[in-house]
Design an enzyme around this catalytic site. Structure first.
Site, PDB file in Angstrom:
ATOM      1  N   SER A  98      62.380  83.042 -12.215  1.00  0.00           N
ATOM      2  CA  SER A  98      62.469  82.100 -11.096  1.00  0.00           C
ATOM      3  C   SER A  98      63.888  81.581 -10.860  1.00  0.00           C
ATOM      4  O   SER A  98      64.788  82.339 -10.526  1.00  0.00           O
ATOM      5  CB  SER A  98      61.477  80.966 -11.359  1.00  0.00           C
ATOM      6  OG  SER A  98      61.318  80.147 -10.225  1.00  0.00           O
TER       7      SER A  98
ATOM      8  N   ASP B 119      62.953  83.737  -7.242  1.00  0.00           N
ATOM      9  CA  ASP B 119      61.726  84.503  -6.961  1.00  0.00           C
ATOM     10  C   ASP B 119      61.018  83.994  -5.710  1.00  0.00           C
ATOM     11  O   ASP B 119      59.885  84.372  -5.432  1.00  0.00           O
ATOM     12  CB  ASP B 119      60.778  84.497  -8.169  1.00  0.00           C
ATOM     13  CG  ASP B 119      60.223  83.114  -8.472  1.00  0.00           C
ATOM     14  OD1 ASP B 119      60.815  82.103  -8.028  1.00  0.00           O
ATOM     15  OD2 ASP B 119      59.172  83.030  -9.144  1.00  0.00           O
TER      16      ASP B 119
ATOM     17  N   ALA C 222      59.319  67.513  -6.163  1.00  0.00           N
ATOM     18  CA  ALA C 222      60.607  67.207  -5.543  1.00  0.00           C
ATOM     19  C   ALA C 222      61.527  68.429  -5.548  1.00  0.00           C
ATOM     20  O   ALA C 222      62.370  68.597  -4.663  1.00  0.00           O
ATOM     21  CB  ALA C 222      61.266  66.044  -6.274  1.00  0.00           C
TER      22      ALA C 222
ATOM     23  N   THR D  83      60.199  73.005 -22.222  1.00  0.00           N
ATOM     24  CA  THR D  83      60.729  74.305 -22.609  1.00  0.00           C
ATOM     25  C   THR D  83      61.894  74.261 -23.587  1.00  0.00           C
ATOM     26  O   THR D  83      62.209  75.272 -24.208  1.00  0.00           O
ATOM     27  CB  THR D  83      61.210  75.071 -21.356  1.00  0.00           C
ATOM     28  OG1 THR D  83      62.145  74.246 -20.649  1.00  0.00           O
ATOM     29  CG2 THR D  83      60.047  75.412 -20.446  1.00  0.00           C
TER      30      THR D  83
END
Length: 550
Positions: free
Chosen positions: A68, A286, A379, A507
């Protein structure tokens, strides 16, 4: 009774050995790390996707290879469930366990345990469709994935290089083909035709909008965006920028939705392209995120993020349901996270129900499903609009009593087709925004003036162990470490319009600090003071305490 094809798995798994002392974690975005580390994960995801399909009575499962908005060396993979939605939460744990099996023998044991515990009928065929973005590491990782699919004898379809939202669309389209819930033709061309046709009907008779500049983040959005431009023809002129998909290191580099949102400025590559007043938007790598922006007459940059998109779209949907005579019959609601700007929350809560949920698309998507029409946008520009099955039925059978009601109803029906309801989709959301702007005759200036964003600042603090930070109230309050929230409350009270929250990253070992205040300098100061409290709490070395926190 059909058994797991152990010999086939063993022969192929031995070619994709897991390195020791590396832990993989399936999170909201699937697995995501350096592309060079993902080979064994891809093989195992292939096996897992096939088992998921068998478990769900041979429904087609999707696999997307992408990282992404992350920089180019990263890559990742996520599984997509039959209706184009995110993987069921319980399987995130199964995916993590399977990915971390240390040896081939341990992997086979983990798979046999999974099959037994979930009562998976291995005699069922497995069907999987997969795609990738434009990252250089993609082809090798897809080859590893294909070995995993081959090990289980899955019926696999390669959808090639396309956007994440197209892959989600394909999964639902394949699984609903020939049913009353048919989602569209199960090809990228079918996706483009569905969206563009609905958009043309939505803007028919409206004055044409000026050209729109699209920052494609040098990613796969450039490929699908170019095709979409051809489908749209004269209904909307698209000017694609940052389309260097073959230039090493260009992906998401100083461009794209994440750059615009975090830096709150124009991508440098657009400085000579954008003229004052012209609308522009950025996709991410992506194409599942979308951020709008424009320059005013003084050359000042103005960002229209996911909160602004949510406000524009939700107000329009509410307006249409009223105009169609469906007020009281269809409830429109909006879902936000704690990161939503306080200005947007105030604006929206005066118009429709607003619910706050923890950060992460799965939480937003799930909460939005509880409304007849659920609008959600993070957001960061990731979001969509969900229409419940009952609402779709109402829209198809409702008999309007006036021409005005009939027109509004037609618009609502077209909205259900221009919106990709499976997942946040930058290109679909772009058409949605453009349709609303055409109906309202808004430029970026009028759109931006719907409400005023409160100044805000996002800071991250590197910590040794993020797991000590626990939250409640949709991540807006800390329950651990004990006593820290009381200190934060006391600090926030000193700032006019102050709001701040602290949450651990999902993450990496960092804690994210968000702060708002009525004045920019106060928002900055509050963010850094809160970050300083967090730094002190984890016993950071005072000598290394970042000066910005002081």
């Amino acid at each position: 009774m059909t058994l797991l094809p152990v010999d086939a798995i063993r022969a192929l798994a031995d070619q994709h050995q897991k390195p020791a002392n590396v832990l993989f974690q399936y999170g909201t975005a699937g697995f995501r790390t350096l592309g060079s580390a993902l080979d064994p994960v891809m093989f195992r995801v292939g096996v897992l996707a096939a088992l998921r399909s068998k478990k769900l009575d041979s429904k087609t499962i999707g696999v997307m290879v992408t990282a992404s908005h992350n920089p180019e060396p990263d890559n990742g993979v996520k599984l997509v469930d039959p209706r184009g939605e995110m993987l069921e939460a319980s399987w995130e744990t199964h995916a993590t366990n399977v990915a971390n099996a240390p040896t081939t023998d341990a992997l086979i044991d983990a798979l046999e345990t999974l099959v037994k515990n979930l009562k998976i009928d291995l005699s069922k065929p497995a069907k999987v469709v997969y795609a990738r973005d434009t990252r250089p590491s993609g082809p090798a990782l897809v080859a590893s994935l294909e070995d995993g699919l081959k090990a289980l004898g899955a019926d696999a379809r390669n959808a090639g290089v396309t956007t994440t939202p197209v892959l989600h669309y394909l999964v639902r389209a394949i699984n609903t083909k020939g049913t009353k819930d048919s989602y569209g033709d199960d090809t990228e061309e079918g996706y483009l035709e569905k969206l563009s046709s609905a958009f043309k009907q939505l803007v028919a008779g409206k004055p044409a909008l000026p050209p729109l500049v699209i920052d494609c983040a040098n990613g796969v959005g450039a490929i699908v965006g170019q095709k979409l431009a051809r489908h749209l023809g004269n209904s909307l002129e698209l000017q694609l920028a940052n389309t260097a998909i073959d230039t090493l290191g260009a992906l998401n580099n100083a461009c794209g939705a994440d750059f615009v949102k975090t830096q709150q400025k124009l991508p440098p590559s657009l400085a000579s392209v954008l003229t004052p007043g012209q609308r522009a938007c950025s996709l991410d790598g992506d194409a599942d995120r979308l951020i709008y922006f424009y320059l005013d007459d003084h050359g000042q940059f103005h960002m229209l993020d996911g909160d602004k998109i949510a406000a524009l779209v939700a107000a329009f949907v509410v307006e249409l349901t009223k105009s169609a005579g469906l007020e009281g019959k269809i409830q429109v609601g909006i879902v936000q996270t704690a990161y939503a700007n306080g200005g947007s929350t105030k604006y929206l809560s005066e118009r429709l129900p607003v619910k706050c949920v923890p950060t992460g698309v799965k939480h937003l998507h799930h909460a939005a499903e509880h409304y007849d029409i659920g609008v959600y946008f993070e957001a960061n520009g990731h979001g969509t609009v969900l229409f419940s099955p009952e609402t779709l039925e109402t829209l198809s059978t409702y008999q309007p009593s006036t021409p005005a009601q009939s027109t509004a109803l037609t618009h609502l029906r077209n909205l259900t087709n221009v919106i990709n309801q499976t997942v946040g989709d930058g290109l679909s959301d772009m058409l949605l925004v453009e349709a609303v702007l055409a109906h309202k005759s808004y430029s970026g200036v009028e759109w931006n003036s719907l409400y005023v964003d409160l100044p805000n600042r996002l800071v991250k603090v590197v910590v040794p162990d993020r797991s000590i930070f626990k939250t409640e109230d949709a991540e807006r309050r800390l329950v651990s470490p004990p006593g820290l929230q009381a200190k934060l409350d006391e600090l926030v009270r000193r700032y006019e319009g102050g709001r701040s929250f602290v949450r651990p990253s999902g993450t990496e070992d960092v804690v994210r600090v968000y702060a708002e205040a009525t004045v920019r300098s106060q928002a900055d100061e509050l963010a850094f003071r809160v970050a300083g409290l967090v730094y002190d709490e984890v016993g950071g070395d005072p000598a290394k305490r970042p000066s910005e926190f002081l």
